[in-house]
Motif scaffolding. Structure first.
Motif, mmCIF file in Angstrom:
data_model
loop_
_atom_site.group_PDB
_atom_site.id
_atom_site.type_symbol
_atom_site.label_atom_id
_atom_site.label_comp_id
_atom_site.label_asym_id
_atom_site.label_seq_id
_atom_site.Cartn_x
_atom_site.Cartn_y
_atom_site.Cartn_z
ATOM 1 N N GLY A 88 5.003 15.140 9.005
ATOM 2 C CA GLY A 88 5.193 13.844 8.356
ATOM 3 C C GLY A 88 3.882 13.226 7.907
ATOM 4 N N GLY A 89 2.878 13.282 8.762
ATOM 5 C CA GLY A 89 1.584 12.720 8.400
ATOM 6 C C GLY A 89 0.953 13.434 7.226
ATOM 7 N N PHE A 90 1.011 14.756 7.223
ATOM 8 C CA PHE A 90 0.399 15.508 6.126
ATOM 9 C C PHE A 90 1.188 15.336 4.829
ATOM 10 C CE2 PHE A 90 -2.433 17.190 9.149
ATOM 11 C CZ PHE A 90 -3.427 17.886 8.484
ATOM 12 N N VAL A 91 2.517 15.254 4.912
ATOM 13 C CA VAL A 91 3.310 15.025 3.698
ATOM 14 C C VAL A 91 2.985 13.656 3.102
ATOM 15 C CG1 VAL A 91 5.651 14.573 2.857
ATOM 16 C CG2 VAL A 91 5.202 16.586 4.254
ATOM 17 N N GLY A 92 2.956 12.629 3.955
ATOM 18 C CA GLY A 92 2.637 11.292 3.463
ATOM 19 C C GLY A 92 1.240 11.214 2.887
ATOM 20 N N ALA A 93 0.276 11.789 3.599
ATOM 21 C CA ALA A 93 -1.105 11.764 3.105
ATOM 22 C C ALA A 93 -1.231 12.543 1.796
ATOM 23 C CB ALA A 93 -2.042 12.341 4.162
ATOM 24 N N GLY A 94 -0.592 13.706 1.736
ATOM 25 C CA GLY A 94 -0.693 14.537 0.539
ATOM 26 C C GLY A 94 -0.071 13.887 -0.678
ATOM 27 N N LEU A 95 1.138 13.313 -0.520
ATOM 28 C CA LEU A 95 1.795 12.672 -1.668
ATOM 29 C C LEU A 95 1.018 11.446 -2.141
ATOM 30 C CD1 LEU A 95 5.559 12.907 -0.594
ATOM 31 C CD2 LEU A 95 4.365 14.285 -2.302
ATOM 32 N N ALA A 96 0.522 10.636 -1.194
ATOM 33 C CA ALA A 96 -0.244 9.452 -1.586
ATOM 34 C C ALA A 96 -1.558 9.844 -2.259
ATOM 35 C CB ALA A 96 -0.516 8.584 -0.354
ATOM 36 N N LEU A 97 -2.227 10.851 -1.713
ATOM 37 C CA LEU A 97 -3.466 11.335 -2.325
ATOM 38 C C LEU A 97 -3.203 11.851 -3.740
ATOM 39 C CD1 LEU A 97 -6.471 12.232 -2.097
ATOM 40 C CD2 LEU A 97 -5.636 14.374 -1.113
ATOM 41 N N SER A 98 -2.127 12.616 -3.900
ATOM 42 C CA SER A 98 -1.792 13.157 -5.225
ATOM 43 C C SER A 98 -1.498 12.045 -6.213
ATOM 44 C CB SER A 98 -0.572 14.092 -5.106
ATOM 45 O OG SER A 98 -0.839 15.168 -4.231
ATOM 46 N N GLY A 99 -0.751 11.028 -5.758
ATOM 47 C CA GLY A 99 -0.445 9.916 -6.647
ATOM 48 C C GLY A 99 -1.701 9.177 -7.089
ATOM 49 N N PRO A 229 -10.550 20.069 -2.176
ATOM 50 C CA PRO A 229 -11.231 19.958 -3.479
ATOM 51 C C PRO A 229 -11.065 18.590 -4.132
ATOM 52 C CG PRO A 229 -10.005 22.020 -3.329
ATOM 53 C CD PRO A 229 -9.613 21.199 -2.145
ATOM 54 N N LEU A 230 -9.895 17.965 -3.953
ATOM 55 C CA LEU A 230 -9.700 16.635 -4.539
ATOM 56 C C LEU A 230 -10.664 15.632 -3.922
ATOM 57 C CD1 LEU A 230 -5.787 16.465 -4.689
ATOM 58 C CD2 LEU A 230 -7.377 16.978 -6.547
ATOM 59 N N MET A 231 -10.859 15.724 -2.599
ATOM 60 C CA MET A 231 -11.797 14.815 -1.945
ATOM 61 C C MET A 231 -13.229 15.061 -2.437
ATOM 62 S SD MET A 231 -10.383 12.641 0.070
ATOM 63 C CE MET A 231 -8.891 12.299 1.003
ATOM 64 N N ARG A 299 -13.985 7.077 -4.680
ATOM 65 C CA ARG A 299 -14.708 7.507 -3.484
ATOM 66 C C ARG A 299 -14.112 6.861 -2.240
ATOM 67 N NH1 ARG A 299 -20.575 5.837 -5.318
ATOM 68 N NH2 ARG A 299 -19.298 4.082 -6.013
ATOM 69 N N ARG A 300 -13.589 5.642 -2.387
ATOM 70 C CA ARG A 300 -12.922 4.984 -1.258
ATOM 71 C C ARG A 300 -11.409 5.063 -1.386
ATOM 72 N NH1 ARG A 300 -16.869 1.231 -2.701
ATOM 73 N NH2 ARG A 300 -15.287 -0.003 -3.762
ATOM 74 N N LEU A 301 -10.926 5.062 -2.639
ATOM 75 C CA LEU A 301 -9.479 4.990 -2.850
ATOM 76 C C LEU A 301 -8.764 6.234 -2.315
ATOM 77 C CD1 LEU A 301 -6.986 3.660 -4.056
ATOM 78 C CD2 LEU A 301 -7.566 4.706 -6.253
ATOM 79 N N LEU A 302 -9.320 7.434 -2.526
ATOM 80 C CA LEU A 302 -8.613 8.643 -2.105
ATOM 81 C C LEU A 302 -8.455 8.734 -0.588
ATOM 82 C CD1 LEU A 302 -9.813 11.404 -4.598
ATOM 83 C CD2 LEU A 302 -8.025 9.677 -4.821
ATOM 84 N N PRO A 303 -9.538 8.549 0.215
ATOM 85 C CA PRO A 303 -9.308 8.572 1.675
ATOM 86 C C PRO A 303 -8.408 7.447 2.149
ATOM 87 C CG PRO A 303 -11.662 8.330 1.136
ATOM 88 C CD PRO A 303 -10.938 8.485 -0.139
ATOM 89 N N ALA A 304 -8.540 6.257 1.518
ATOM 90 C CA ALA A 304 -7.682 5.138 1.930
ATOM 91 C C ALA A 304 -6.218 5.442 1.636
ATOM 92 C CB ALA A 304 -8.117 3.864 1.202
ATOM 93 N N SER A 305 -5.934 6.040 0.480
ATOM 94 C CA SER A 305 -4.546 6.392 0.134
ATOM 95 C C SER A 305 -3.993 7.420 1.106
ATOM 96 C CB SER A 305 -4.494 6.936 -1.302
ATOM 97 O OG SER A 305 -4.860 5.945 -2.242
ATOM 98 N N ALA A 306 -4.805 8.411 1.477
ATOM 99 C CA ALA A 306 -4.333 9.438 2.409
ATOM 100 C C ALA A 306 -4.020 8.828 3.779
ATOM 101 C CB ALA A 306 -5.394 10.531 2.537
ATOM 102 N N LEU A 307 -4.903 7.964 4.275
ATOM 103 C CA LEU A 307 -4.662 7.328 5.575
ATOM 104 C C LEU A 307 -3.411 6.453 5.530
ATOM 105 C CD1 LEU A 307 -8.321 6.266 6.499
ATOM 106 C CD2 LEU A 307 -6.942 7.992 7.663
#
Length: 354
Positions: A88-99, A229-231, A299-307
Motif C-alpha cells: 500500500g505504501g509503495f503503491v501510494g508513493a509511486g502513483l503520487a510521484l508519477s502524478g 531515476p525520477l528522483m 526537488r522538494r515536490l517529488l519526495p513530498a508527493s511520495a511521502l
C-alpha cells in the motif's frame, strides 16, 4: 554538461514561488510513521501498541520479540499487515510521484498516470488474465506487459517526423486509454456472471486484500528501480516544466529525457495496477496537496508527493478494511475523498496560480 544543466536549472527556477517549507518535510515523515503504526495496529483484529512495540523491537534484536506476544498477534502483523502496509505504501508513493512528474513534464495540473493510457492497458491485461482463468503470477505479468504495450502504442501514434509534441502525447494517451477501456468493457461483458465477473469487478475497483510477502518482494524492487531515476532527474524535470523552448535553450535533450520519464512512470503505474487494480485520484490529488505545502520546485515536490501519497494510501486502506465488516474497494474510497478535495484545491490554485 550535467553540472551546467543543474546550475542553469537552479537559476531558472529561482523565481519559483516559495512557501514555508521548513517544517513540511519533517511533518510528512511524522505523518507517514503514524500511518504505518495505524496500518499495523488497526483492523478487525486489533493489535495493541504494547504488542506492536514488542514485535518491532524484536525485529531489531531488542527484547523478546515474537515470544513476548500471543501467536495470533505476530501472525496477523507479520504475515498479513506488514506485506499489505508495504504494498500500500509503495503503491501510494509511486502513483503520487508519477502524478507529480507528469504534471510537471506536461505543464498541466489535470494530468495523472491514467492520461498516458498505461493504467487502462495494465487493467486490460489483468482482466484478460482473470477471464482466461490464469493465476496471480500470470495476472501480474500480463498487466505489466499490456501497460508497456499501451505506452508503445502512444509512442507510435504521437511521433511525427521523428519527434513528439506534448499535445500529441496527451491526445494519443487519451485515445489509447479509451481503446483499452473499451476492451475491458468487452471482457467484462463476456465474463461468466457467476464466477469471473465478480472477480474482475472487485479487482478493477482496487484492493490490497491479496497482498502476500511474496508479492511484496516482487513489487518493491520494481517500484524502487523506476522511482529512483525520477528522483535523480528532479532538476531536469524542473527544466521541462518551463517549456520546450526554454529547456532547449538551457541545453537539455528534451526527447530522451521526456521518454525516460514516461518509461519510469509506466513501470511504476503498471506494477501498481498489476498488484492492486485501478486506484484513481491518488496521482491527481496528492501532488496538488504536496505542491501547496512545499511549492512547485520538483526537488522538494517529488519526495513530498511520495511521502504524502504513501500516508494517504495507508490511511485509506485502514478505513477500507475497518469501517464495515466487508472490505470497501479502495478505488471507491479514493474517489469519495479525492473528488471534493480536488475541487477545493482547484478553486484555490485557480485564484493563486498553478
Amino acid at each position: 554538461m550535467s553540472s551546467v544543466v543543474d546550475d542553469d536549472a537552479t537559476t531558472a527556477v529561482a523565481n519559483m514561488r516559495k512557501s514555508g517549507t521548513g517544517f513540511a518535510m519533517p511533518a510528512l515523515v511524522a505523518l507517514l510513521l503514524a500511518a504505518i503504526v495505524g496500518s499495523l495496529s488497526i483492523g478487525r483484529y486489533g493489535v495493541g501498541l504494547g504488542d506492536l512495540s514488542t514485535l518491532l523491537l524484536g525485529w531489531l534484536g531488542i527484547g523478546p520479540g515474537r515470544v513476548g506476544v500471543a501467536e495470533p498477534v505476530w501472525r496477523v502483523v507479520e504475515l498479513v499487515r506488514v506485506p499489505r502496509m508495504l504494498i500500500g505504501g509503495f503503491v501510494g508513493a509511486g502513483l503520487a510521484l508519477s502524478g507529480a512528474v507528469l504534471q510537471g513534464v506536461f505543464r498541466n495540473p489535470l494530468v495523472d498516470p491514467h492520461v498516458i493510457g498505461v493504467s487502462s492497458g495494465a487493467a486490460f491485461g489483468g482482466v484478460f488474465a482473470i477471464l482466461l482463468g490464469f493465476g496471480a503470477a500470470a495476472l501480474w505479468s500480463m498487466a505489466f506487459a499490456f501497460g508497456l504495450v499501451a505506452l508503445l502504442l502512444v509512442v507510435l501514434m504521437s511521433r511525427k517526423s521523428g519527434r513528439s509534441s506534448v499535445l500529441m502525447l496527451v491526445l494519443s494517451g487519451v485515445v489509447i486509454s479509451a481503446l483499452f477501456s473499451a476492451l475491458v468493457s468487452l471482457a467484462t461483458y463476456l465474463a461468466d456472471p457467476n464466477d469471473t465477473l465478480p472477480a474482475i469487478v472487485f479487482w478493477l475497483m482496487g484492493s490490497f486484500a491479496s497482498a502476500t510477502p511474496e508479492r511484496a518482494l516482487y513489487m518493491l524492487p520494481i517500484v524502487t528501480v523506476f522511482a529512483l531515476p525520477l528522483m535523480l532527474m528532479r532538476f531536469r524535470i524542473n527544466i521541462l516544466s518551463l517549456g520546450d523552448e526554454e529547456a532547449r535553450g538551457l541545453g537539455l535533450k528534451i526527447e530522451p529525457t521526456r521518454w525516460l520519464v514516461l518509461c519510469c512512470v509506466t513501470g511504476i503505474t503498471a506494477a501498481s495496477v498489476a498488484n492492486s487494480g485501478i486506484i484513481g485520484w491518488v496521482g491527481l490529488v496528492v501532488p496538488h496537496f504536496a505542491r501547496s505545502l512545499v511549492g512547485p520546485d520538483h526537488r522538494r515536490l517529488l519526495p513530498a508527493s511520495a511521502l504524502l501519497g504513501a500516508s494517504f494510501m495507508l490511511f485509506v486502506d485502514v478505513v477500507a478494511r475497518s469501517l464495515i465488516p466487508a472490505e470497501i474497494p479502495l478505488g471507491v474510497l479514493t474517489a469519495i475523498v479525492g473528488a471534493p478535495v480536488f475541487m477545493v484545491l482547484l478553486h484555490r490554485t485557480h485564484n493563486e496560480g498553478w
